[in-house]
Design a protein around this motif. Structure first.
Motif, PDB file in Angstrom:
ATOM      1  N   ALA A 169       0.842  -1.197   0.000  1.00  0.00           N
ATOM      2  CA  ALA A 169       0.000   0.000   0.000  1.00  0.00           C
ATOM      3  C   ALA A 169       0.876   1.245   0.000  1.00  0.00           C
ATOM      4  CB  ALA A 169      -0.899   0.007   1.230  1.00  0.00           C
ATOM      5  N   CYS A 170       0.389   2.306  -0.637  1.00  0.00           N
ATOM      6  CA  CYS A 170       1.098   3.575  -0.613  1.00  0.00           C
ATOM      7  C   CYS A 170       0.961   4.180   0.788  1.00  0.00           C
ATOM      8  CB  CYS A 170       0.531   4.521  -1.658  1.00  0.00           C
ATOM      9  SG  CYS A 170       0.884   3.980  -3.347  1.00  0.00           S
ATOM     10  N   ALA A 171       2.037   4.772   1.271  1.00  0.00           N
ATOM     11  CA  ALA A 171       2.083   5.272   2.639  1.00  0.00           C
ATOM     12  C   ALA A 171       1.223   6.507   2.864  1.00  0.00           C
ATOM     13  CB  ALA A 171       3.525   5.586   3.019  1.00  0.00           C
ATOM     14  N   SER A 172       1.048   7.311   1.820  1.00  0.00           N
ATOM     15  CA  SER A 172       0.364   8.591   2.002  1.00  0.00           C
ATOM     16  C   SER A 172      -0.031   9.142   0.640  1.00  0.00           C
ATOM     17  CB  SER A 172       1.310   9.565   2.705  1.00  0.00           C
ATOM     18  OG  SER A 172       0.797  10.872   2.702  1.00  0.00           O
ATOM     19  N   MET A 199       6.210  12.407   1.062  1.00  0.00           N
ATOM     20  CA  MET A 199       6.208  11.259   1.963  1.00  0.00           C
ATOM     21  C   MET A 199       6.325   9.951   1.174  1.00  0.00           C
ATOM     22  SD  MET A 199       3.538  10.175   4.916  1.00  0.00           S
ATOM     23  CE  MET A 199       4.383  10.837   6.342  1.00  0.00           C
ATOM     24  N   ARG A 200       5.665   9.885   0.026  1.00  0.00           N
ATOM     25  CA  ARG A 200       5.749   8.679  -0.807  1.00  0.00           C
ATOM     26  C   ARG A 200       7.177   8.456  -1.289  1.00  0.00           C
ATOM     27  NH1 ARG A 200       0.643   7.757  -4.761  1.00  0.00           N
ATOM     28  NH2 ARG A 200      -0.941   7.553  -3.166  1.00  0.00           N
ATOM     29  N   LYS A 201       7.891   9.538  -1.630  1.00  0.00           N
ATOM     30  CA  LYS A 201       9.285   9.415  -2.067  1.00  0.00           C
ATOM     31  C   LYS A 201      10.154   8.883  -0.939  1.00  0.00           C
ATOM     32  CE  LYS A 201       9.161  12.905  -5.671  1.00  0.00           C
ATOM     33  NZ  LYS A 201       9.553  14.232  -6.086  1.00  0.00           N
ATOM     34  N   ARG A 202       9.861   9.269   0.282  1.00  0.00           N
ATOM     35  CA  ARG A 202      10.630   8.762   1.424  1.00  0.00           C
ATOM     36  C   ARG A 202      10.260   7.327   1.757  1.00  0.00           C
ATOM     37  NH1 ARG A 202       9.464  14.041   3.172  1.00  0.00           N
ATOM     38  NH2 ARG A 202       7.779  13.295   4.484  1.00  0.00           N
ATOM     39  N   GLN A 203       9.050   6.897   1.425  1.00  0.00           N
ATOM     40  CA  GLN A 203       8.609   5.536   1.722  1.00  0.00           C
ATOM     41  C   GLN A 203       9.354   4.506   0.881  1.00  0.00           C
ATOM     42  OE1 GLN A 203       6.571   4.580   4.181  1.00  0.00           O
ATOM     43  NE2 GLN A 203       7.047   2.473   3.639  1.00  0.00           N
ATOM     44  N   CYS A 204       9.643   4.838  -0.363  1.00  0.00           N
ATOM     45  CA  CYS A 204      10.333   3.874  -1.244  1.00  0.00           C
ATOM     46  C   CYS A 204      11.651   3.387  -0.638  1.00  0.00           C
ATOM     47  CB  CYS A 204      10.583   4.485  -2.618  1.00  0.00           C
ATOM     48  SG  CYS A 204       9.110   4.568  -3.627  1.00  0.00           S
ATOM     49  N   PRO A 205      12.531   4.295  -0.197  1.00  0.00           N
ATOM     50  CA  PRO A 205      13.769   3.812   0.413  1.00  0.00           C
ATOM     51  C   PRO A 205      13.536   2.997   1.688  1.00  0.00           C
ATOM     52  CG  PRO A 205      14.006   6.098  -0.227  1.00  0.00           C
ATOM     53  CD  PRO A 205      12.553   5.740  -0.391  1.00  0.00           C
ATOM     54  N   THR A 209      13.583  13.838  -4.835  1.00  0.00           N
ATOM     55  CA  THR A 209      14.148  12.498  -5.014  1.00  0.00           C
ATOM     56  C   THR A 209      15.611  12.493  -4.631  1.00  0.00           C
ATOM     57  OG1 THR A 209      12.592  12.081  -6.784  1.00  0.00           O
ATOM     58  CG2 THR A 209      14.481  10.634  -6.663  1.00  0.00           C
ATOM     59  N   SER A 210      16.349  13.540  -5.006  1.00  0.00           N
ATOM     60  CA  SER A 210      17.768  13.613  -4.660  1.00  0.00           C
ATOM     61  C   SER A 210      17.959  13.635  -3.152  1.00  0.00           C
ATOM     62  CB  SER A 210      18.408  14.856  -5.279  1.00  0.00           C
ATOM     63  OG  SER A 210      18.431  14.745  -6.674  1.00  0.00           O
ATOM     64  N   MET A 211      17.098  14.371  -2.433  1.00  0.00           N
ATOM     65  CA  MET A 211      17.212  14.427  -0.976  1.00  0.00           C
ATOM     66  C   MET A 211      16.910  13.070  -0.364  1.00  0.00           C
ATOM     67  SD  MET A 211      15.781  18.289  -0.173  1.00  0.00           S
ATOM     68  CE  MET A 211      14.595  17.646   0.920  1.00  0.00           C
ATOM     69  N   LYS A 226      -0.666   0.655  -8.416  1.00  0.00           N
ATOM     70  CA  LYS A 226      -1.336   1.203  -7.225  1.00  0.00           C
ATOM     71  C   LYS A 226      -1.360   2.726  -7.221  1.00  0.00           C
ATOM     72  CE  LYS A 226      -0.572  -2.823  -4.431  1.00  0.00           C
ATOM     73  NZ  LYS A 226      -1.721  -3.323  -3.760  1.00  0.00           N
ATOM     74  N   ASP A 227      -1.269   3.320  -8.415  1.00  0.00           N
ATOM     75  CA  ASP A 227      -1.306   4.767  -8.576  1.00  0.00           C
ATOM     76  C   ASP A 227      -0.184   5.460  -7.801  1.00  0.00           C
ATOM     77  OD1 ASP A 227      -2.451   6.940  -9.906  1.00  0.00           O
ATOM     78  OD2 ASP A 227      -3.594   7.517  -8.124  1.00  0.00           O
ATOM     79  N   ALA A 228       0.944   4.778  -7.622  1.00  0.00           N
ATOM     80  CA  ALA A 228       2.092   5.352  -6.912  1.00  0.00           C
ATOM     81  C   ALA A 228       2.675   6.509  -7.713  1.00  0.00           C
ATOM     82  CB  ALA A 228       3.159   4.286  -6.682  1.00  0.00           C
TER      83      ALA A 228
END
Length: 97
Positions: A8-11, A16-22, A55-57, A80-82
């Motif tokens: 599931a997508c986090a938010s 926040m989604r970019k931070r969830q991937c890592p 993304t770089s951050m 999942k529309d990420a």
């Protein structure tokens, strides 16, 4: 690090989604007996490639120096529309790097 892998997508928040991937990748790395500091290469598909700074951050906060090679590219859609995803190559503990 313990991260539940639900798919599931986090938010709804893009940053926040970019931070969830890592974080999710870190959980996979832990399960394989390695860690995110052993990144060799990362590919990041983005639905909105106009904001690479976020993304770089997220990339810099996840991988250890020297940062692995990275390729970002725009895509029309993701499962999942990420908003973003990550595919990475990590060295196993005791291996190169």
């Amino acid at each position: 690090m313990t991260q539940q892998l639900t798919g599931a997508c986090a938010s709804e928040d893009s940053a926040m989604r970019k931070r969830q991937c890592p974080k999710t990748l870190g959980a996979s790395a832990d399960a394989a007996g390695t860690d995110q500091g052993r990144g060799v290469e990362a590919t990041v598909p983005l639905r909105d490639p106009s904001g690479p700074a976020g993304t770089s951050m997220a990339h810099a906060g996840f991988f250890a120096a020297p940062l692995p090679a990275r390729a970002d590219f725009g895509v029309p859609g993701l499962p999942k529309d990420a908003q973003t995803g990550i595919d990475a190559i990590l060295a196993l503990s005791g291996a190169w790097r």
